[in-house]
Design an enzyme around this catalytic site. Sequence first.
Site, PDB file in Angstrom:
ATOM      1  N   HIS A   1       0.829  -1.205   0.000  1.00 61.57           N
ATOM      2  CA  HIS A   1       0.000   0.000   0.000  1.00 61.57           C
ATOM      3  C   HIS A   1       0.866   1.260   0.000  1.00 61.57           C
ATOM      4  O   HIS A   1       1.033   1.935   1.018  1.00 61.57           O
ATOM      5  CB  HIS A   1      -0.937  -0.004   1.210  1.00 61.57           C
ATOM      6  CG  HIS A   1      -2.126  -0.881   1.017  1.00 61.57           C
ATOM      7  ND1 HIS A   1      -2.885  -1.368   2.047  1.00 61.57           N
ATOM      8  CD2 HIS A   1      -2.694  -1.377  -0.121  1.00 61.57           C
ATOM      9  CE1 HIS A   1      -3.869  -2.113   1.562  1.00 61.57           C
ATOM     10  NE2 HIS A   1      -3.758  -2.136   0.251  1.00 61.57           N
TER      11      HIS A   1
ATOM     12  N   GLU B   1      -5.865  -7.725   3.901  1.00 59.01           N
ATOM     13  CA  GLU B   1      -5.362  -8.805   4.758  1.00 59.01           C
ATOM     14  C   GLU B   1      -6.509  -9.517   5.469  1.00 59.01           C
ATOM     15  O   GLU B   1      -6.513 -10.744   5.597  1.00 59.01           O
ATOM     16  CB  GLU B   1      -4.373  -8.251   5.786  1.00 59.01           C
ATOM     17  CG  GLU B   1      -3.780  -9.354   6.660  1.00 59.01           C
ATOM     18  CD  GLU B   1      -2.859  -8.838   7.741  1.00 59.01           C
ATOM     19  OE1 GLU B   1      -2.783  -9.484   8.804  1.00 59.01           O
ATOM     20  OE2 GLU B   1      -2.221  -7.782   7.538  1.00 59.01           O
TER      21      GLU B   1
ATOM     22  N   CYS C   1       2.762  -8.049  13.763  1.00 59.63           N
ATOM     23  CA  CYS C   1       4.117  -8.375  13.333  1.00 59.63           C
ATOM     24  C   CYS C   1       5.171  -7.498  14.014  1.00 59.63           C
ATOM     25  O   CYS C   1       4.883  -6.426  14.539  1.00 59.63           O
ATOM     26  CB  CYS C   1       4.235  -8.300  11.811  1.00 59.63           C
ATOM     27  SG  CYS C   1       4.479  -6.642  11.156  1.00 59.63           S
TER      28      CYS C   1
ATOM     29  N   HIS D   1      -0.432  -8.766   1.134  1.00 58.55           N
ATOM     30  CA  HIS D   1      -1.509  -8.809   2.128  1.00 58.55           C
ATOM     31  C   HIS D   1      -2.177 -10.176   2.230  1.00 58.55           C
ATOM     32  O   HIS D   1      -2.920 -10.437   3.172  1.00 58.55           O
ATOM     33  CB  HIS D   1      -2.572  -7.766   1.781  1.00 58.55           C
ATOM     34  CG  HIS D   1      -1.996  -6.419   1.499  1.00 58.55           C
ATOM     35  ND1 HIS D   1      -1.811  -5.949   0.217  1.00 58.55           N
ATOM     36  CD2 HIS D   1      -1.539  -5.457   2.324  1.00 58.55           C
ATOM     37  CE1 HIS D   1      -1.271  -4.738   0.266  1.00 58.55           C
ATOM     38  NE2 HIS D   1      -1.096  -4.429   1.519  1.00 58.55           N
TER      39      HIS D   1
ATOM     40  N   CYS E   1       3.119 -11.969   2.670  1.00 59.38           N
ATOM     41  CA  CYS E   1       4.099 -11.893   3.749  1.00 59.38           C
ATOM     42  C   CYS E   1       4.034 -13.167   4.583  1.00 59.38           C
ATOM     43  O   CYS E   1       2.944 -13.609   4.968  1.00 59.38           O
ATOM     44  CB  CYS E   1       3.805 -10.683   4.629  1.00 59.38           C
ATOM     45  SG  CYS E   1       4.831 -10.600   6.122  1.00 59.38           S
TER      46      CYS E   1
ATOM     47  N   SER F   1      -2.791   2.610   3.823  1.00 59.83           N
ATOM     48  CA  SER F   1      -1.860   1.741   4.542  1.00 59.83           C
ATOM     49  C   SER F   1      -2.274   1.658   6.008  1.00 59.83           C
ATOM     50  O   SER F   1      -2.203   2.638   6.738  1.00 59.83           O
ATOM     51  CB  SER F   1      -0.431   2.292   4.436  1.00 59.83           C
ATOM     52  OG  SER F   1       0.427   1.673   5.371  1.00 59.83           O
ATOM     53  N   SER F   2      -2.692   0.471   6.440  1.00 65.24           N
ATOM     54  CA  SER F   2      -3.155   0.300   7.813  1.00 65.24           C
ATOM     55  C   SER F   2      -2.063   0.620   8.821  1.00 65.24           C
ATOM     56  O   SER F   2      -2.285   1.349   9.789  1.00 65.24           O
ATOM     57  CB  SER F   2      -3.644  -1.144   8.028  1.00 65.24           C
ATOM     58  OG  SER F   2      -3.979  -1.374   9.370  1.00 65.24           O
TER      59      SER F   2
ATOM     60  N   HIS G   1     -10.155  -4.523   4.806  1.00 71.00           N
ATOM     61  CA  HIS G   1      -8.724  -4.483   4.513  1.00 71.00           C
ATOM     62  C   HIS G   1      -8.335  -5.774   3.790  1.00 71.00           C
ATOM     63  O   HIS G   1      -8.815  -6.857   4.142  1.00 71.00           O
ATOM     64  CB  HIS G   1      -7.921  -4.345   5.805  1.00 71.00           C
ATOM     65  CG  HIS G   1      -6.466  -4.088   5.579  1.00 71.00           C
ATOM     66  ND1 HIS G   1      -5.568  -5.104   5.314  1.00 71.00           N
ATOM     67  CD2 HIS G   1      -5.752  -2.940   5.554  1.00 71.00           C
ATOM     68  CE1 HIS G   1      -4.366  -4.590   5.146  1.00 71.00           C
ATOM     69  NE2 HIS G   1      -4.448  -3.279   5.277  1.00 71.00           N
TER      70      HIS G   1
ATOM     71  N   THR H   1      -2.147  -8.319  11.177  1.00 69.61           N
ATOM     72  CA  THR H   1      -0.746  -8.107  11.586  1.00 69.61           C
ATOM     73  C   THR H   1      -0.375  -6.638  11.760  1.00 69.61           C
ATOM     74  O   THR H   1       0.675  -6.339  12.310  1.00 69.61           O
ATOM     75  CB  THR H   1       0.225  -8.725  10.565  1.00 69.61           C
ATOM     76  OG1 THR H   1       0.080  -8.049   9.305  1.00 69.61           O
ATOM     77  CG2 THR H   1      -0.030 -10.214  10.389  1.00 69.61           C
TER      78      THR H   1
END
Length: 329
Positions: free
Chosen positions: A56, A142, A211, A90, A112, A239-240, A140, A181
């Site tokens: 992102h 992910e 993470c 993601h 990831c 971008s989270s 989102h 994450t």
Amino acid sequence: MPIATPPYTATNKPQLDVLICAPRGFCAGVVRAIDAVEKALAIYGPPVYVRHEIVHNKYVVESLRRKGAIFVDELDEIPETKAPVIFSAHGVPKSVPLDAQTRHFFAIDATCPLVTKVHREAEVHYKRARHVVLVGHAGHPEVVGTMGQLPEGAITLIETIEDVAHLTPPEGQELAYVTQTTLSVDDTAGIVAALKARFPAIVSPHKEDICYATTNRQEAVKRVAPQVDAMIVVGSPNSSNSQRLREVAERAGCPVSRLILRAEDIDWSLFAGIRKLGLTAGASAPEILVEEIIDAFAERFDVRVETVSTADESVFFPLPRDLREQAAE
């Protein structure tokens, strides 16, 4: 109308101390995903198709697009092709690689590894007949990918402490939870505490799902934010982890906290009269954009830069197997 700035010279610029957070910027998962696209372009040539933004960050995406990457929202936008088709960092629902296999695409999974860990956790819980609670942000990529690992109804998304109070899991079924994450460490701790208070037997992850990069960047911001008049987080609005950094700075007492993609996006009226500036970057923001921001401030201030480090990072993820094998030949 542009805001007028004084005609500063080298002798009358106001002094500005810039405290740069470390760690900041690219994490190992982002480096791996970007390298996957660049390596595929180097081995196979353009085009290389990428489902969703590989990470992102608009700057990164546009740079890869100029090199021959083609970004799509869904696989049905891709014509019949022998070109590589890469899944973003993601992660994706299980239906996506199955669709790629049906269409005989050469699919490369750049998810990831820390997101893949969450996927595997969710699958293990499901196989052990547990209902899975996912802490994350609706919509989102992910979260969409993690929920897509299990059959519909096998996983419930919650976003807030209030959601915990209204959670109605299947009667008689053991519970387990996993998390996105890139969440706020503090917010997630509150939600998890509420889950454990209401469901004492809920099964936790063997290792924290948020993470290392998210945690480290938030800790650095917590250290710097109380010391500065303003904080800039370099990153994209979608971008989270970048959004969470801005929120962390705000909660840590920083009077002005802004998420900025490029130097050209700076609203200089917000930074008039400041003497100390904090600066960090989300995990998908390249260092060149941090340098660009510093240069912009150096045109208006007599800048002194200091790095505030809270952790050393040495995490490395190898390229996806298909690309490692091709590179070795």
